[in-house]
Design an enzyme around this catalytic site. Sequence first.
Site, PDB file in Angstrom:
ATOM      1  N   ASN A 238      51.133 -21.831 -52.865  1.00 59.99           N
ATOM      2  CA  ASN A 238      50.214 -22.693 -53.614  1.00 59.99           C
ATOM      3  C   ASN A 238      50.420 -22.457 -55.108  1.00 59.99           C
ATOM      4  O   ASN A 238      51.248 -21.635 -55.507  1.00 59.99           O
ATOM      5  CB  ASN A 238      48.768 -22.451 -53.177  1.00 59.99           C
ATOM      6  N   ASP A 306      45.980 -20.408 -46.262  1.00 60.43           N
ATOM      7  CA  ASP A 306      45.156 -20.461 -45.046  1.00 60.43           C
ATOM      8  C   ASP A 306      46.021 -20.468 -43.786  1.00 60.43           C
ATOM      9  O   ASP A 306      45.591 -20.004 -42.745  1.00 60.43           O
ATOM     10  CB  ASP A 306      44.282 -21.723 -45.065  1.00 60.43           C
ATOM     11  N   LYS A 316      68.319 -19.869 -41.446  1.00 59.91           N
ATOM     12  CA  LYS A 316      67.976 -21.116 -42.120  1.00 59.91           C
ATOM     13  C   LYS A 316      68.001 -22.285 -41.120  1.00 59.91           C
ATOM     14  O   LYS A 316      68.959 -22.423 -40.355  1.00 59.91           O
ATOM     15  CB  LYS A 316      68.985 -21.374 -43.253  1.00 59.91           C
ATOM     16  N   PRO A 334      44.850 -14.494 -41.189  1.00 57.36           N
ATOM     17  CA  PRO A 334      43.586 -13.751 -41.163  1.00 57.36           C
ATOM     18  C   PRO A 334      42.821 -13.997 -42.457  1.00 57.36           C
ATOM     19  O   PRO A 334      43.430 -14.185 -43.508  1.00 57.36           O
ATOM     20  CB  PRO A 334      44.040 -12.294 -41.073  1.00 57.36           C
ATOM     21  N   ASP A 335      41.500 -14.009 -42.386  1.00 52.23           N
ATOM     22  CA  ASP A 335      40.688 -14.130 -43.603  1.00 52.23           C
ATOM     23  C   ASP A 335      40.441 -12.702 -44.116  1.00 52.23           C
ATOM     24  O   ASP A 335      39.681 -11.938 -43.522  1.00 52.23           O
ATOM     25  CB  ASP A 335      39.375 -14.854 -43.304  1.00 52.23           C
ATOM     26  N   PHE A 353      36.244 -15.277 -54.453  1.00 57.78           N
ATOM     27  CA  PHE A 353      36.408 -16.440 -55.316  1.00 57.78           C
ATOM     28  C   PHE A 353      36.389 -17.673 -54.421  1.00 57.78           C
ATOM     29  O   PHE A 353      36.689 -17.580 -53.232  1.00 57.78           O
ATOM     30  CB  PHE A 353      37.722 -16.359 -56.113  1.00 57.78           C
ATOM     31  N   LYS A 367      30.270 -20.517 -48.300  1.00 60.43           N
ATOM     32  CA  LYS A 367      31.360 -19.544 -48.173  1.00 60.43           C
ATOM     33  C   LYS A 367      30.825 -18.121 -48.250  1.00 60.43           C
ATOM     34  O   LYS A 367      31.241 -17.239 -47.490  1.00 60.43           O
ATOM     35  CB  LYS A 367      32.357 -19.775 -49.323  1.00 60.43           C
ATOM     36  N   LYS A 371      31.427 -15.758 -45.130  1.00 61.64           N
ATOM     37  CA  LYS A 371      32.327 -14.605 -45.278  1.00 61.64           C
ATOM     38  C   LYS A 371      31.559 -13.303 -45.493  1.00 61.64           C
ATOM     39  O   LYS A 371      32.156 -12.232 -45.591  1.00 61.64           O
ATOM     40  CB  LYS A 371      33.300 -14.840 -46.434  1.00 61.64           C
TER      41      LYS A 371
END
Length: 428
Positions: A238, A306, A316, A334-335, A353, A367, A371
């Site tokens: 990301n 995620d 490849k 996993p979180d 965050f 959240k 969490k």
Amino acid sequence: MLEKRILLIVSGGIAAYKSLELIRLLKRQDIAVRAVMTGSAHEFVTPLSLGVLTEDQVYGDMFDLKEEREIGHIQLSREADLIVICPATANIIARMAGGIADDLATTILLATDKPVLAVPAMNVRMWGHTATQRNIARLGKDGVDVMQPDEGGMACGEYGPGRLPEPPDIAERICALLNAPFDPALAQARGPSAIPAGPLTAQPDFAPDAKRPLHGKRILVTAGPTREAIDPVRYIANRSSGRQGFAIAQAAAEAGADVTLIAGPVHLATPPGVIRIDVESAREMQDEVGRALPADVAIMVAAVSDWRAAESAGQKIKKDGSGDVPPLELTENPDILAGLAQHAKRPELLVGFAAETEKIVEHARAKLERKRCDWIVANDVSGDVMGGANNAVTLVTAEGHEAWEDAPKDVVARKLIARIGEKIGQSE
Ligand code: CTP
């Protein structure tokens, strides 16, 4: 009993003057010292001072015919029970780690089969630099005993780890390595000092600052993106730059905390005084978070991917010419934050965050509850926050929420750390 002997290599740093005090302490413990100086050590202490204190010749020149004929560099190491580099500058540490032998000191170090103790002293940023930390790790693997530098104010006006440990502590470590008894009273006793008066003894001496708000607190920070392999050359990632997390790690270190920063792949310098662990994937990050516990506070700034490829290919993935697109099956990562909230060693304060593009507070509060963390720092990532220099955040806690005005990421970092200091820091 035979007298123990050390070969003391003095390299060129501002702390070199403390090697004089060390020699005095060692002699009081009946340890004989012979000194070798690097070229730049001459800028900080004189061969005369070292010679007077060691009551011996001081060595320094690899190609001095007289020195080499009379004793020789191999002989210098052979006659010692232990070689001590004090102070060990970033430069000599790098040369040792690289196996470079370009002066008498490093030639002795490469040729010796005796135990070696390095006592680093340098500017906090030099100590924190990835290259120095890599070299220190290398020396550890090579069997060199490396003392941890002290933390405190520096002659250059900065603060952090990098100060030479106090001479009695170094003397104690040397005695332990030599299996020699150490008499702390003797080391501390103030006897007539043979150290020449003048500028050498007039160096600034700073006390560690125990008054900083997070002094003695352990803070864990995650930062940056994670990178999830699809095959050896492709990955899912990301846009996170890591800048907010790095700024928080720096602010925490400046507030006196012992900071471990677990960073995904980013091109940012390690903040001074921070221990950095680089990872790639979410699962690696989760493992390192577990290893870094216990911590008083964890601030999970990383933009953890995620999902990852359900199976990452060993080779490849090739086009087969048919025009068919290979399927990419994803599985959930996993979180890390939620896992930490359930951990037996859950930090006292757990800060997450939240990257949101709409209904910021509502989503952030959901959240926080899902969490089970204590605070959520929510940011609106609909603009160029990821990678940008500024951040407009809302701090969401069980008690309520407050929106902070848009500010540079280091300002946001210091404000957050100040809040954490108020919550868990010292009462002073
Ligand atoms: N986080 C984590 N592990 C994950 C995903 C996120 O530890 N696998 C942490 C982040 O470091 C951050 C917080 O959880 O502190 C929220 O991250 P965010 O990406 O905003 O939330 P998600 O869990 O991805 O939720 P959603 O997709 O609903 O926004």
